[in-house]
Design a protein around this motif. Structure first.
Motif, PDB file in Angstrom:
ATOM      1  N   LEU A 182       0.661  -1.843  -0.250  1.00  0.00           N
ATOM      2  CA  LEU A 182       0.065  -0.058  -0.021  1.00  0.00           C
ATOM      3  C   LEU A 182       0.507   1.012   0.203  1.00  0.00           C
ATOM      4  CD1 LEU A 182      -3.051  -1.825   2.427  1.00  0.00           C
ATOM      5  CD2 LEU A 182      -2.840  -0.614  -0.141  1.00  0.00           C
ATOM      6  N   LEU A 183       1.735   1.492   1.170  1.00  0.00           N
ATOM      7  CA  LEU A 183       2.789   2.505   1.229  1.00  0.00           C
ATOM      8  C   LEU A 183       3.214   2.792  -0.512  1.00  0.00           C
ATOM      9  CD1 LEU A 183       5.522   2.144   1.166  1.00  0.00           C
ATOM     10  CD2 LEU A 183       5.064   0.880   3.517  1.00  0.00           C
ATOM     11  N   TYR A 184       3.922   1.898  -0.601  1.00  0.00           N
ATOM     12  CA  TYR A 184       4.546   2.200  -2.377  1.00  0.00           C
ATOM     13  C   TYR A 184       3.758   2.376  -3.137  1.00  0.00           C
ATOM     14  CZ  TYR A 184       9.341   1.354  -0.612  1.00  0.00           C
ATOM     15  OH  TYR A 184      10.939   1.907  -0.248  1.00  0.00           O
ATOM     16  N   LEU A 185       2.478   1.961  -3.741  1.00  0.00           N
ATOM     17  CA  LEU A 185       1.500   1.768  -4.487  1.00  0.00           C
ATOM     18  C   LEU A 185       1.133   3.594  -3.882  1.00  0.00           C
ATOM     19  CD1 LEU A 185      -0.921  -0.838  -4.235  1.00  0.00           C
ATOM     20  CD2 LEU A 185       0.869  -0.196  -6.323  1.00  0.00           C
ATOM     21  N   LEU A 186       1.297   4.322  -2.893  1.00  0.00           N
ATOM     22  CA  LEU A 186       1.099   5.093  -2.617  1.00  0.00           C
ATOM     23  C   LEU A 186       1.827   6.630  -3.101  1.00  0.00           C
ATOM     24  CD1 LEU A 186      -1.346   4.576   0.343  1.00  0.00           C
ATOM     25  CD2 LEU A 186      -2.194   5.232  -1.906  1.00  0.00           C
ATOM     26  N   GLY A 187       3.080   5.546  -2.865  1.00  0.00           N
ATOM     27  CA  GLY A 187       4.247   6.776  -3.094  1.00  0.00           C
ATOM     28  C   GLY A 187       4.777   7.399  -2.145  1.00  0.00           C
ATOM     29  N   PHE A 188       4.600   6.866  -0.913  1.00  0.00           N
ATOM     30  CA  PHE A 188       5.429   6.733   0.372  1.00  0.00           C
ATOM     31  C   PHE A 188       6.685   6.108   0.573  1.00  0.00           C
ATOM     32  CE2 PHE A 188       1.053   7.095   1.862  1.00  0.00           C
ATOM     33  CZ  PHE A 188       0.488   8.589   1.109  1.00  0.00           C
ATOM     34  N   ASP A 189       8.022   6.801   1.274  1.00  0.00           N
ATOM     35  CA  ASP A 189       9.327   5.997   0.937  1.00  0.00           C
ATOM     36  C   ASP A 189       9.902   5.895   2.111  1.00  0.00           C
ATOM     37  OD1 ASP A 189       9.971   7.193  -1.314  1.00  0.00           O
ATOM     38  OD2 ASP A 189       9.948   8.781  -0.928  1.00  0.00           O
ATOM     39  N   LEU A 190      10.708   4.771   2.647  1.00  0.00           N
ATOM     40  CA  LEU A 190      10.832   3.680   3.385  1.00  0.00           C
ATOM     41  C   LEU A 190      12.576   4.200   3.385  1.00  0.00           C
ATOM     42  CD1 LEU A 190       9.226   0.684   4.067  1.00  0.00           C
ATOM     43  CD2 LEU A 190       8.987   2.782   4.956  1.00  0.00           C
ATOM     44  N   LEU A 191      13.496   3.925   4.681  1.00  0.00           N
ATOM     45  CA  LEU A 191      14.471   4.070   4.074  1.00  0.00           C
ATOM     46  C   LEU A 191      15.141   3.599   3.485  1.00  0.00           C
ATOM     47  CD1 LEU A 191      17.093   6.018   5.494  1.00  0.00           C
ATOM     48  CD2 LEU A 191      16.895   4.721   7.467  1.00  0.00           C
ATOM     49  N   THR A 192      14.710   2.042   4.147  1.00  0.00           N
ATOM     50  CA  THR A 192      15.831   1.245   3.523  1.00  0.00           C
ATOM     51  C   THR A 192      15.125   1.072   1.389  1.00  0.00           C
ATOM     52  OG1 THR A 192      13.336   0.074   3.471  1.00  0.00           O
ATOM     53  CG2 THR A 192      15.986  -0.735   4.892  1.00  0.00           C
ATOM     54  N   GLY A 193      14.409   1.832   1.148  1.00  0.00           N
ATOM     55  CA  GLY A 193      13.808   1.419  -0.435  1.00  0.00           C
ATOM     56  C   GLY A 193      15.490   3.165  -1.125  1.00  0.00           C
ATOM     57  N   VAL A 194      15.302   4.287  -0.128  1.00  0.00           N
ATOM     58  CA  VAL A 194      15.723   5.405  -0.816  1.00  0.00           C
ATOM     59  C   VAL A 194      17.518   5.053   0.147  1.00  0.00           C
ATOM     60  CG1 VAL A 194      14.061   6.816   0.106  1.00  0.00           C
ATOM     61  CG2 VAL A 194      15.627   6.680   1.413  1.00  0.00           C
ATOM     62  N   PHE A 195      17.567   3.625   0.656  1.00  0.00           N
ATOM     63  CA  PHE A 195      19.529   3.567   0.859  1.00  0.00           C
ATOM     64  C   PHE A 195      19.784   3.060  -0.823  1.00  0.00           C
ATOM     65  CE2 PHE A 195      19.624   2.918   5.567  1.00  0.00           C
ATOM     66  CZ  PHE A 195      20.228   4.084   5.471  1.00  0.00           C
ATOM     67  N   THR A 196      18.934   2.270  -1.286  1.00  0.00           N
ATOM     68  CA  THR A 196      18.851   1.487  -2.726  1.00  0.00           C
ATOM     69  C   THR A 196      19.153   2.225  -3.832  1.00  0.00           C
ATOM     70  OG1 THR A 196      17.953  -0.418  -1.924  1.00  0.00           O
ATOM     71  CG2 THR A 196      18.540  -0.514  -3.508  1.00  0.00           C
ATOM     72  N   LEU A 197      18.237   3.665  -4.009  1.00  0.00           N
ATOM     73  CA  LEU A 197      17.862   4.083  -4.868  1.00  0.00           C
ATOM     74  C   LEU A 197      18.595   5.151  -5.072  1.00  0.00           C
ATOM     75  CD1 LEU A 197      14.179   3.681  -4.791  1.00  0.00           C
ATOM     76  CD2 LEU A 197      15.501   2.234  -6.452  1.00  0.00           C
ATOM     77  N   VAL A 198      18.511   6.272  -3.839  1.00  0.00           N
ATOM     78  CA  VAL A 198      19.187   7.723  -4.605  1.00  0.00           C
ATOM     79  C   VAL A 198      20.613   7.336  -4.890  1.00  0.00           C
ATOM     80  CG1 VAL A 198      19.884   9.533  -3.291  1.00  0.00           C
ATOM     81  CG2 VAL A 198      17.721   8.512  -2.769  1.00  0.00           C
TER      82      VAL A 198
END
Length: 286
Positions: free
Chosen positions: A69-85
């Protein structure tokens, strides 16, 4: 038909990292706050299911609902931005520097923490009728989790710290794979299936997720868990954050970037074929 090839979704990963690096502080905080809150509710749900049914597997199967749900809504977790940014930095995107990467990580950490703490307080109120009675069975279980996954590691000293760190690495290896899996499809069902599998795996295996722990341990403290804030920070949150960073960057972001965005030269190359219009005309003899 909805599948996106690795070369394409790695490009989307880099674009996403660039977008997050340049996002305003306001939007970064709002998105991180909501992500931390939704994931915390999902963790509370999974613990409730586990306690009431006696089946940790069922709790793990249902936990990813919040993550999806949170990713479909476009929200961000620390674990995700660790990988993408960091990928935007490696790709030398305009305006992305080490400072902007660290800035994004810092604001997302604070937003996730605020969201998780909000839900921790709300759930503590629910489990104790506004702190007027002892915690119910689910609240007691939250306190036990906090104790076993802080003091429990400390009892093993350096070996416990190493185990904690490795569990953090393995966690974000799986969670970031889930983040990337959402980019493998253009359909909602495809995104959900892709995210669901690795997130279910990490939760059932008991790996350490820094944002989930921002809910589990503060709520455990509010509900009478036998550990301290220092125990939580030293013997869980800080090593978990570092492990999550290594797992996301090294085992997901860099590997995909290296082989799909910076593909190595082929070991076998065919010799160039001369084009007809470049060939010299043959001499004709009488």
């Amino acid at each position: 038909m909805s599948y996106v090839s690795p070369v394409q979704f790695v490009g989307k990963m880099i674009d996403s990292g660039e977008s997050k690096a340049h996002m305003s502080t306001r939007d970064t905080l709002i998105r991180a706050y909501m992500a931390g809150a939704i994931l915390a509710i999902s963790a509370a749900f999974a613990v409730t299911v586990t306690v009431q049914t006696g089946s940790p597997l069922l709790g793990a199967v249902l936990f990813p609902v919040g993550f999806c749900l949170l990713y479909l809504l476009g929200f961000d977790l620390l674990t995700g931005v660790f990988t993408l940014v960091p990928l935007a930095l490696l790709d030398k995107r305009r305006g992305v520097t080490v400072r902007t990467v660290l800035r994004n990580w810092g604001w997302v950490f604070l937003g996730n923490l605020a969201g998780a703490l909000t839900v921790a307080l709300m759930m503590a109120i629910v489990f104790t009728y506004g702190f007027s009675i002892d915690p119910n069975e689910v609240g007691q279980r939250l306190g036990e989790i906090g104790h076993s996954r802080t003091v429990g590691y400390a009892e093993h000293g350096a070996a416990g710290m190493l185990t904690l760190f490795i569990r953090g690495v393995l966690c974000n290896w799986m969670v970031s794979t889930g983040v990337v899996a959402a980019m493998m499809s253009t359909s909602v069902s495809g995104k959900v299936i892709g995210m669901w599998m690795p997130v279910m795996l990490f939760f059932y295996m008991g790996f350490e997720h820094s944002v989930v722990n921002m809910f589990l341990f503060p709520s455990g403290l509010m509900l009478g868990g036998d550990f301290s804030i220092a125990d939580y920070l030293v013997w869980n949150e800080i090593p978990t954050v570092l492990g999550n960073l290594v797992g996301g960057v090294a085992f997901v972001g860099l590997t995909l970037f290296a082989t799909h965005a910076r593909t190595g030269a082929s070991r076998f190359t065919l010799p160039p074929v001369a084009q007809p219009d470049t060939l010299e005309p043959k001499k004709v003899t009488a």
